[in-house]
Motif scaffolding. Structure first.
Motif, PDB file in Angstrom:
ATOM      1  N   ALA A 130      -8.353  13.518   9.972  1.00 25.63           N
ATOM      2  CA  ALA A 130      -9.473  14.600  10.033  1.00 25.63           C
ATOM      3  C   ALA A 130     -10.668  14.220   9.423  1.00 25.63           C
ATOM      4  O   ALA A 130     -11.641  14.580   9.951  1.00 25.63           O
ATOM      5  N   HIS A 131     -10.379  13.489   8.314  1.00 27.70           N
ATOM      6  CA  HIS A 131     -11.664  12.862   7.754  1.00 27.70           C
ATOM      7  C   HIS A 131     -12.571  11.854   8.604  1.00 27.70           C
ATOM      8  O   HIS A 131     -13.673  12.197   8.862  1.00 27.70           O
ATOM      9  N   MET A 132     -11.878  11.125   9.387  1.00 23.82           N
ATOM     10  CA  MET A 132     -12.405  10.249  10.219  1.00 23.82           C
ATOM     11  C   MET A 132     -13.116  11.021  11.634  1.00 23.82           C
ATOM     12  O   MET A 132     -14.273  10.935  11.779  1.00 23.82           O
ATOM     13  N   ARG A 133     -12.607  12.058  11.939  1.00 22.77           N
ATOM     14  CA  ARG A 133     -13.151  13.096  12.929  1.00 22.77           C
ATOM     15  C   ARG A 133     -14.284  13.612  12.331  1.00 22.77           C
ATOM     16  O   ARG A 133     -15.404  13.946  12.937  1.00 22.77           O
ATOM     17  N   ALA A 134     -14.322  14.021  11.168  1.00 24.11           N
ATOM     18  CA  ALA A 134     -15.519  14.838  10.587  1.00 24.11           C
ATOM     19  C   ALA A 134     -16.748  13.751  10.365  1.00 24.11           C
ATOM     20  O   ALA A 134     -17.896  14.080  10.841  1.00 24.11           O
ATOM     21  N   ILE A 135     -16.239  12.395  10.046  1.00 23.65           N
ATOM     22  CA  ILE A 135     -17.500  11.343  10.083  1.00 23.65           C
ATOM     23  C   ILE A 135     -17.898  11.169  11.432  1.00 23.65           C
ATOM     24  O   ILE A 135     -19.315  10.942  11.619  1.00 23.65           O
ATOM     25  N   LEU A 136     -17.054  11.110  12.512  1.00 21.93           N
ATOM     26  CA  LEU A 136     -17.798  10.972  13.651  1.00 21.93           C
ATOM     27  C   LEU A 136     -18.393  12.124  14.444  1.00 21.93           C
ATOM     28  O   LEU A 136     -19.516  12.106  15.007  1.00 21.93           O
ATOM     29  N   ALA A 137     -18.109  13.207  13.712  1.00 24.61           N
ATOM     30  CA  ALA A 137     -19.053  14.541  14.279  1.00 24.61           C
ATOM     31  C   ALA A 137     -20.267  14.577  13.494  1.00 24.61           C
ATOM     32  O   ALA A 137     -21.182  15.047  13.989  1.00 24.61           O
ATOM     33  N   ASP A 138     -20.286  13.973  12.331  1.00 27.51           N
ATOM     34  CA  ASP A 138     -21.689  13.933  11.729  1.00 27.51           C
ATOM     35  C   ASP A 138     -22.433  12.794  12.360  1.00 27.51           C
ATOM     36  O   ASP A 138     -23.791  12.846  12.423  1.00 27.51           O
ATOM     37  N   PHE A 139     -21.968  11.711  12.650  1.00 28.81           N
ATOM     38  CA  PHE A 139     -22.624  10.701  13.543  1.00 28.81           C
ATOM     39  C   PHE A 139     -23.277  11.109  14.647  1.00 28.81           C
ATOM     40  O   PHE A 139     -24.190  10.934  15.079  1.00 28.81           O
ATOM     41  N   SER A 140     -22.320  11.965  15.380  1.00 26.20           N
ATOM     42  CA  SER A 140     -22.782  12.760  16.778  1.00 26.20           C
ATOM     43  C   SER A 140     -23.886  13.449  16.551  1.00 26.20           C
ATOM     44  O   SER A 140     -24.727  13.837  17.134  1.00 26.20           O
ATOM     45  N   ALA A 141     -24.054  14.272  15.217  1.00 27.38           N
ATOM     46  CA  ALA A 141     -25.250  15.021  14.947  1.00 27.38           C
ATOM     47  C   ALA A 141     -26.180  14.264  14.090  1.00 27.38           C
ATOM     48  O   ALA A 141     -27.248  15.112  13.803  1.00 27.38           O
ATOM     49  N   GLY A 142     -26.135  12.997  14.265  1.00 26.27           N
ATOM     50  CA  GLY A 142     -27.302  12.175  13.778  1.00 26.27           C
ATOM     51  C   GLY A 142     -27.278  12.061  12.297  1.00 26.27           C
ATOM     52  O   GLY A 142     -28.171  11.431  11.567  1.00 26.27           O
ATOM     53  N   ARG A 143     -26.043  12.053  11.869  1.00 24.98           N
ATOM     54  CA  ARG A 143     -25.771  11.771  10.338  1.00 24.98           C
ATOM     55  C   ARG A 143     -24.870  10.984  10.064  1.00 24.98           C
ATOM     56  O   ARG A 143     -24.181  10.379  11.045  1.00 24.98           O
ATOM     57  N   GLY A 144     -24.602  10.299   8.960  1.00 23.43           N
ATOM     58  CA  GLY A 144     -23.586   9.173   8.601  1.00 23.43           C
ATOM     59  C   GLY A 144     -23.989   7.861   8.756  1.00 23.43           C
ATOM     60  O   GLY A 144     -25.035   7.519   9.390  1.00 23.43           O
ATOM     61  N   ASN A 145     -23.176   7.028   8.157  1.00 24.53           N
ATOM     62  CA  ASN A 145     -23.411   5.590   8.507  1.00 24.53           C
ATOM     63  C   ASN A 145     -21.941   4.869   8.884  1.00 24.53           C
ATOM     64  O   ASN A 145     -20.771   5.017   8.918  1.00 24.53           O
ATOM     65  N   VAL A 146     -22.254   3.662   9.154  1.00 22.07           N
ATOM     66  CA  VAL A 146     -21.232   2.721   9.806  1.00 22.07           C
ATOM     67  C   VAL A 146     -20.321   2.280   8.643  1.00 22.07           C
ATOM     68  O   VAL A 146     -18.981   2.353   8.879  1.00 22.07           O
ATOM     69  N   SER A 147     -20.583   2.329   7.375  1.00 22.17           N
ATOM     70  CA  SER A 147     -19.482   1.995   6.282  1.00 22.17           C
ATOM     71  C   SER A 147     -18.835   3.164   6.098  1.00 22.17           C
ATOM     72  O   SER A 147     -17.621   3.044   5.708  1.00 22.17           O
ATOM     73  N   ASP A 148     -19.320   4.478   6.397  1.00 20.77           N
ATOM     74  CA  ASP A 148     -18.144   5.570   5.908  1.00 20.77           C
ATOM     75  C   ASP A 148     -17.326   5.559   7.323  1.00 20.77           C
ATOM     76  O   ASP A 148     -16.096   5.942   7.074  1.00 20.77           O
ATOM     77  N   PHE A 149     -17.712   5.179   8.518  1.00 23.64           N
ATOM     78  CA  PHE A 149     -16.695   5.152   9.514  1.00 23.64           C
ATOM     79  C   PHE A 149     -15.687   3.994   9.505  1.00 23.64           C
ATOM     80  O   PHE A 149     -14.631   4.011   9.631  1.00 23.64           O
ATOM     81  N   GLN A 150     -16.108   2.815   8.690  1.00 25.19           N
ATOM     82  CA  GLN A 150     -15.215   1.602   8.643  1.00 25.19           C
ATOM     83  C   GLN A 150     -14.342   2.022   7.579  1.00 25.19           C
ATOM     84  O   GLN A 150     -12.955   1.563   7.731  1.00 25.19           O
ATOM     85  N   GLU A 151     -14.707   2.617   6.383  1.00 28.41           N
ATOM     86  CA  GLU A 151     -13.911   3.235   5.434  1.00 28.41           C
ATOM     87  C   GLU A 151     -12.927   4.107   5.880  1.00 28.41           C
ATOM     88  O   GLU A 151     -11.585   3.967   5.599  1.00 28.41           O
TER      89      GLU A 151
END
Length: 175
Positions: A130-151
């Motif tokens: 669920a956390h990874m899903r939230a990170i991808l949603a943030d990325f889709s909205a123009g927020r977030g970074n690659v290290s968050d996704f990798q983690e």
């Protein structure tokens, strides 16, 4: 008269011996039935756990597919801010929603069958997905970074390993 007393005494001892033997046989039979019931119950619980743990691991497959597609096929880690990465993430959101919901549903059965050493890992994996899903949603909205996704990917993989290892310990134990 001595013979009569001896005969009655002998018959009495025989009756007492028969009653004691019958009582001991009854107790042994009851104990054996109770023990067999416990073994049967443990075996049934083990079979139900095996099925539930396997079904839970099966629900991780859509999640694995999303991760594989984003990491290996789309290479979003290397091209995190590209338009193709953004498109890949947006296209993956419905699939990851399905995966997270599947994990949520499957973990309920794991929680019911326990033990907590396994069900806690199921909860952890669901939370990480669920956390990874939230990170991808943030990325889709123009927020977030690659290290968050990798983690997040590493946490999902670690939780899967933890679940599998703890499930194996329970399933390998003698019933």
């Amino acid at each position: 008269m001595d013979q009569g007393v001896a005969a009655v005494s002998g018959a009495g001892v025989a009756v007492i011996g028969t009653l004691v033997t019958a009582g001991l046989t009854y107790m042994a039979t009851r104990s054996q039935a109770r023990d067999q019931g416990r073994v049967d119950h443990r075996q049934k619980l083990r079979d139900e756990r095996r099925d539930a743990y396997g079904a839970f691991m099966d629900t991780t497959e859509p999640l694995d597919r999303v991760i594989f597609d984003l990491v290996d096929t789309q290479c979003i880690i290397d091209n995190y801010h590209s338009s193709s990465a953004l498109q890949a993430v947006e296209e993956s959101l419905p699939d990851i929603d399905i995966a997270v919901h599947g994990l949520y549903r499957a973990r309920v059965r794991v929680r019911l069958l326990g033990p907590s050493s396994v069900s806690d890992w199921a909860d952890e994996l669901w939370n990480d997905a669920a956390h990874m899903r939230a990170i991808l949603a943030d990325f889709s909205a123009g927020r977030g970074n690659v290290s968050d996704f990798q983690e997040a990917v590493e946490k999902v993989e670690g939780s899967k390993r933890g679940f599998a290892e703890s499930a194996n310990v329970i399933l390998e134990a003698l019933p």
